[in-house]
Enzyme design. Structure first.
Site, PDB file in Angstrom:
ATOM      1  N   LYS A   1       0.139   0.881   1.947  1.00  0.00           N
ATOM      2  CA  LYS A   1      -0.827   1.365   0.965  1.00  0.00           C
ATOM      3  C   LYS A   1      -2.231   1.468   1.576  1.00  0.00           C
ATOM      4  CE  LYS A   1       1.723  -0.660  -2.914  1.00  0.00           C
ATOM      5  NZ  LYS A   1       1.635  -1.621  -4.031  1.00  0.00           N
TER       6      LYS A   1
ATOM      7  N   PHE B   1      -2.140  -0.672 -16.763  1.00  0.00           N
ATOM      8  CA  PHE B   1      -2.626  -0.669 -15.376  1.00  0.00           C
ATOM      9  C   PHE B   1      -2.460   0.679 -14.676  1.00  0.00           C
ATOM     10  CE2 PHE B   1       1.784  -2.129 -15.402  1.00  0.00           C
ATOM     11  CZ  PHE B   1       2.373  -1.285 -14.459  1.00  0.00           C
TER      12      PHE B   1
ATOM     13  N   ARG C   1      12.911  -5.084   1.222  1.00  0.00           N
ATOM     14  CA  ARG C   1      12.318  -5.777   0.071  1.00  0.00           C
ATOM     15  C   ARG C   1      12.097  -7.255   0.393  1.00  0.00           C
ATOM     16  NH1 ARG C   1      10.320  -3.141  -4.031  1.00  0.00           N
ATOM     17  NH2 ARG C   1      10.819  -4.838  -5.427  1.00  0.00           N
TER      18      ARG C   1
ATOM     19  N   THR D   1       5.878  -9.169  -5.251  1.00  0.00           N
ATOM     20  CA  THR D   1       4.731  -8.313  -5.563  1.00  0.00           C
ATOM     21  C   THR D   1       3.428  -9.101  -5.543  1.00  0.00           C
ATOM     22  OG1 THR D   1       6.143  -6.897  -6.909  1.00  0.00           O
ATOM     23  CG2 THR D   1       3.773  -6.737  -7.287  1.00  0.00           C
TER      24      THR D   1
ATOM     25  N   ARG E   1       3.632  -9.432   2.544  1.00  0.00           N
ATOM     26  CA  ARG E   1       2.621  -9.683   1.510  1.00  0.00           C
ATOM     27  C   ARG E   1       2.012 -11.070   1.621  1.00  0.00           C
ATOM     28  NH1 ARG E   1       6.167  -6.541  -2.896  1.00  0.00           N
ATOM     29  NH2 ARG E   1       5.198  -4.481  -2.678  1.00  0.00           N
TER      30      ARG E   1
ATOM     31  N   ASN F   1      -1.562  -5.027  -2.636  1.00  0.00           N
ATOM     32  CA  ASN F   1      -0.575  -5.850  -1.932  1.00  0.00           C
ATOM     33  C   ASN F   1       0.036  -5.181  -0.702  1.00  0.00           C
ATOM     34  OD1 ASN F   1       1.170  -4.053  -3.141  1.00  0.00           O
ATOM     35  ND2 ASN F   1       2.131  -5.558  -4.488  1.00  0.00           N
TER      36      ASN F   1
ATOM     37  N   HIS G   1       4.562  -0.882  -0.235  1.00  0.00           N
ATOM     38  CA  HIS G   1       5.491  -0.505  -1.307  1.00  0.00           C
ATOM     39  C   HIS G   1       6.839  -0.210  -0.667  1.00  0.00           C
ATOM     40  CE1 HIS G   1       7.367   1.707  -4.626  1.00  0.00           C
ATOM     41  NE2 HIS G   1       7.769   2.549  -3.691  1.00  0.00           N
TER      42      HIS G   1
END
Length: 147
Positions: free
Chosen positions: A9, A57, A85, A91, A102, A112, A115
């Site tokens: 991100k 959000f 994952r 998350t 993360r 974070n 993705h």
């Protein structure tokens, strides 16, 4: 062979974490079959996060993901969705297991760093959103016999 979509991100890109994140992924034995640095526009962001339309959000999420470049990737390997994952962590970085991406690099749930697709269906949809078929390459890695 399973494929998944993973994206560093804007916070990860702007902090210079692309190389470290890709290195972690490749050291795990996962194959990177496509990757590109892109700027997501609002239309693509809304398509990508369509399941969150109407949630409180949503606007912040769209604002964040369009705030700077992202590094979009297609990864390939056995059980790659589950492995990616697990490598990303929860998350909320404060709840992520030590050693996950993360836990190591993120500081806030809304910022974070990474993705990743959460199912084969979302992986297929996200890969099609971000990549043309000719951008996804097939090749043999020298380490394939070892992992």
């Amino acid at each position: 062979m399973e494929q998944t979509y993973v994206m560093v991100k804007p916070d990860g890109v702007e902090r210079g974490l692309i190389g470290e994140i890709v290195a972690k992924i490749e050291k795990k034995g996962i194959k990177l079959v496509a990757g590109k640095l892109i700027q997501i526009d609002r239309k693509l962001a809304e398509q990508h996060y369509a399941e969150h339309i109407g949630k409180p959000f949503f606007e912040d999420l769209i604002g964040f993901i369009t705030s700077g470049p992202v590094f979009a990737m297609v990864l390939e390997g056995d059980d790659v969705i589950k492995i990616a994952r697990r490598m990303m962590g929860k998350t909320n970085p404060l709840e992520a297991d030590a050693g996950t991406i993360r836990a190591e690099y993120a500081v806030h749930t809304n910022r974070n760093v990474i993705h990743g697709s959460d199912s084969p269906e979302s992986a297929k949809r996200e890969i099609q959103l971000f990549f043309e078929p000719h951008e996804i390459l097939s090749y043999e890695k020298a380490v394939d016999i070892w992992v």
